[in-house]
Motif scaffolding. Structure first.
Motif, PDB file in Angstrom:
ATOM      1  N   GLN A 365       0.831  -1.208   0.000  1.00 31.84           N
ATOM      2  CA  GLN A 365       0.000   0.000   0.000  1.00 31.84           C
ATOM      3  C   GLN A 365       0.871   1.266   0.000  1.00 31.84           C
ATOM      4  O   GLN A 365       0.519   2.258  -0.626  1.00 31.84           O
ATOM      5  CB  GLN A 365      -0.954   0.011   1.206  1.00 31.84           C
ATOM      6  N   LEU A 368       1.973   1.780  -3.468  1.00 35.90           N
ATOM      7  CA  LEU A 368       0.869   2.312  -4.273  1.00 35.90           C
ATOM      8  C   LEU A 368       0.681   3.802  -3.992  1.00 35.90           C
ATOM      9  O   LEU A 368       0.516   4.611  -4.920  1.00 35.90           O
ATOM     10  CB  LEU A 368      -0.413   1.527  -3.954  1.00 35.90           C
ATOM     11  N   LYS A 371       3.172   5.720  -5.833  1.00 37.97           N
ATOM     12  CA  LYS A 371       2.856   5.752  -7.267  1.00 37.97           C
ATOM     13  C   LYS A 371       1.737   6.764  -7.561  1.00 37.97           C
ATOM     14  O   LYS A 371       1.733   7.448  -8.585  1.00 37.97           O
ATOM     15  CB  LYS A 371       2.426   4.350  -7.707  1.00 37.97           C
TER      16      LYS A 371
END
Ligand code: AMP
Length: 417
Positions: A365, A368, A371
């Motif tokens: 997570q 992510l 990103k």
């Protein structure tokens, strides 16, 4: 798999921030210049483009997507926006309320050209028109608006080329001079140009066949056929551009590919791509609106191609980087309902938030969140759940804070300020 239509393209999610940036910048600049948006349809009666753009032009002869609809009417996808805009101006008598009308439109155009780098069959244009004013300073204002769009976007390596293609009177003399000149090369022109010689010799000047281009390079110049009023008009356009400090180059061979231009014509060219891959172009049109059934007034407009403009903007530009205020990391099933409420609460307060409800490790997570360009990560696990708190990590400083659940909105708002 069913694939794209040849020459068409998708704007993918990674490219859309650049796209939004171009559209928003163009809109902001144009509205600052006093233009307002008009949204004509993408399809018109074919006759509009034949009459507006000219029968003997590449666009009308070879490139339009024309079809008969189920009612037997011949329709075309718009290859450009000016004719549509002027149709709307005439049809709704817009100049009665506003004798000088400044409008812009942004959307897809369709031309069945041979696809290549920067040349598509569906492409987006920003199109801006000033209708009802024939002062040369207005030409300079249109050029200034196009220039401002480019500079504000940070596009580099571009040059403004200008020319005067004269009025109908200058053009009839010029036509004869061109016919005389090209008659001497009859055996060497391509079949299209041989036909154009009678019907529309100016179009030979922008033929894409190499030999025709070589011959056209020696053709007489339109600037030598200008009458005194067109010469004066051109002089004043340049005077205004000089006053505005807009750099330009006079390009006496540039005639543009559409028939309706009179007097001022301009193109924004990329030094590397050259004129065949111009980023934008435009010019004045004295009789187009009258020909389309409107009042007999002059206008000036330009169009900038977004695909070509995008080529000049770096993909790594921080302005196009993905970003998000908060990523909410839900750790374990128990935390899911609290996560859902927090996410919803933040979003209701105008904060951008992403999360994943399915099971994911904290490490995945965090990756992510990185990103997605999240500024903050809010972690909700068993401990947090028990204490009615969340742990918030600042992704740039890596500092962490524990925040009471009913304080999260205020906390994020404080961090954003
Ligand atoms: P035009 O209407 O031909 O003067 O074109 C104005 C601008 O639209 C050009 O300078 C290009 O940026 C863009 N454009 C025209 N045709 C195409 C095409 N087939 N593919 C991509 N962009 C185009």
């Amino acid at each position: 798999m069913i694939t794209l239509v040849k020459g068409f393209h998708d704007v993918l999610p990674d490219e859309s921030p650049k796209w939004a940036f171009m559209v928003n910048t163009a809109k902001a600049v144009l509205e600052r210049f006093g233009y307002r948006e008009i949204i004509p349809p993408i399809m018109e009666k074919t006759e509009l483009f034949v009459r507006g753009i000219g029968q003997v032009t590449d666009i009308v002869e070879k490139e339009m997507y024309t079809f008969e609809d189920r009612g037997g009417e011949t329709l075309s996808l718009r290859p450009e926006a000016t004719a549509s805009i002027l149709r709307a101006v005439a049809e709704h008598s817009l100049l009665r309320r506003e004798p000088v009308l400044k409008v812009y439109c942004i959307g897809p155009m369709f031309r069945r050209e041979r696809p290549s780098k920067g040349r598509f069959r569906q492409f987006f244009q920003v199109d801006a028109e000033i209708i009802g004013d024939d002062c040369p300073y207005t030409d300079a204002e249109a050029i200034a608006a196009a220039h401002a769009i480019m500079t504000e976007m940070g596009a580099t390596g571009l040059m403004m080329e200008i020319n005067s293609v004269g009025c109908v009177h200058c053009r009839s003399g010029y036509r004869k001079r061109l016919q005389e000149f090209f008659s001497g090369w009859l055996g060497e022109l391509c079949p299209d140009c041989t036909r154009r010689l009678e019907a529309n010799p100016m179009r030979i000047l922008d033929c894409k066949v190499e030999r025709c281009g070589e011959i056209a390079a020696r053709a007489p110049l339109i600037t030598d056929s200008l009458d005194s009023s067109c010469r004066e008009h051109f002089h004043e356009v340049r005077e205004a551009l000089d006053l505005l400090g807009i750099p330009y180059r006079i390009e006496p061979r540039m005639v543009r590919g559409l028939d309706y231009y009179t007097r001022t014509a301009f193109e924004i060219v990329h030094d590397e791509l050259g004129r065949s891959k111009a980023v934008g172009g435009g010019g004045r049109y004295d009789s187009l609106l009258g020909e389309l059934g409107g009042p007999d007034v002059s206008g000036i407009g330009f169009a900038i191609g977004l695909e070509r403009l995008a080529m000049g903007l770096s993909d790594d530009d921080p302005r196009f980087r993905r970003s998000m205020d908060v990523y909410v990391a839900i750790l374990g099933e128990q935390a899911r309902s609290m996560g859902l409420t927090v996410v919803n609460d933040l979003r209701r307060h105008g904060i951008s938030v992403e999360t994943r409800y399915s099971k994911m490790s904290l490490k995945a997570q965090m990756k992510l969140a990185d990103k997605l360009g999240a500024s903050l990560v809010m972690m909700i696990g068993d401990d947090e759940l028990a204490g009615g708190e969340v742990t918030v990590r600042d992704m740039s400083t890596r500092e962490q804070a524990v925040v009471k659940i009913d304080e999260v909105v205020r906390y994020v708002q404080g961090e954003r300020a």
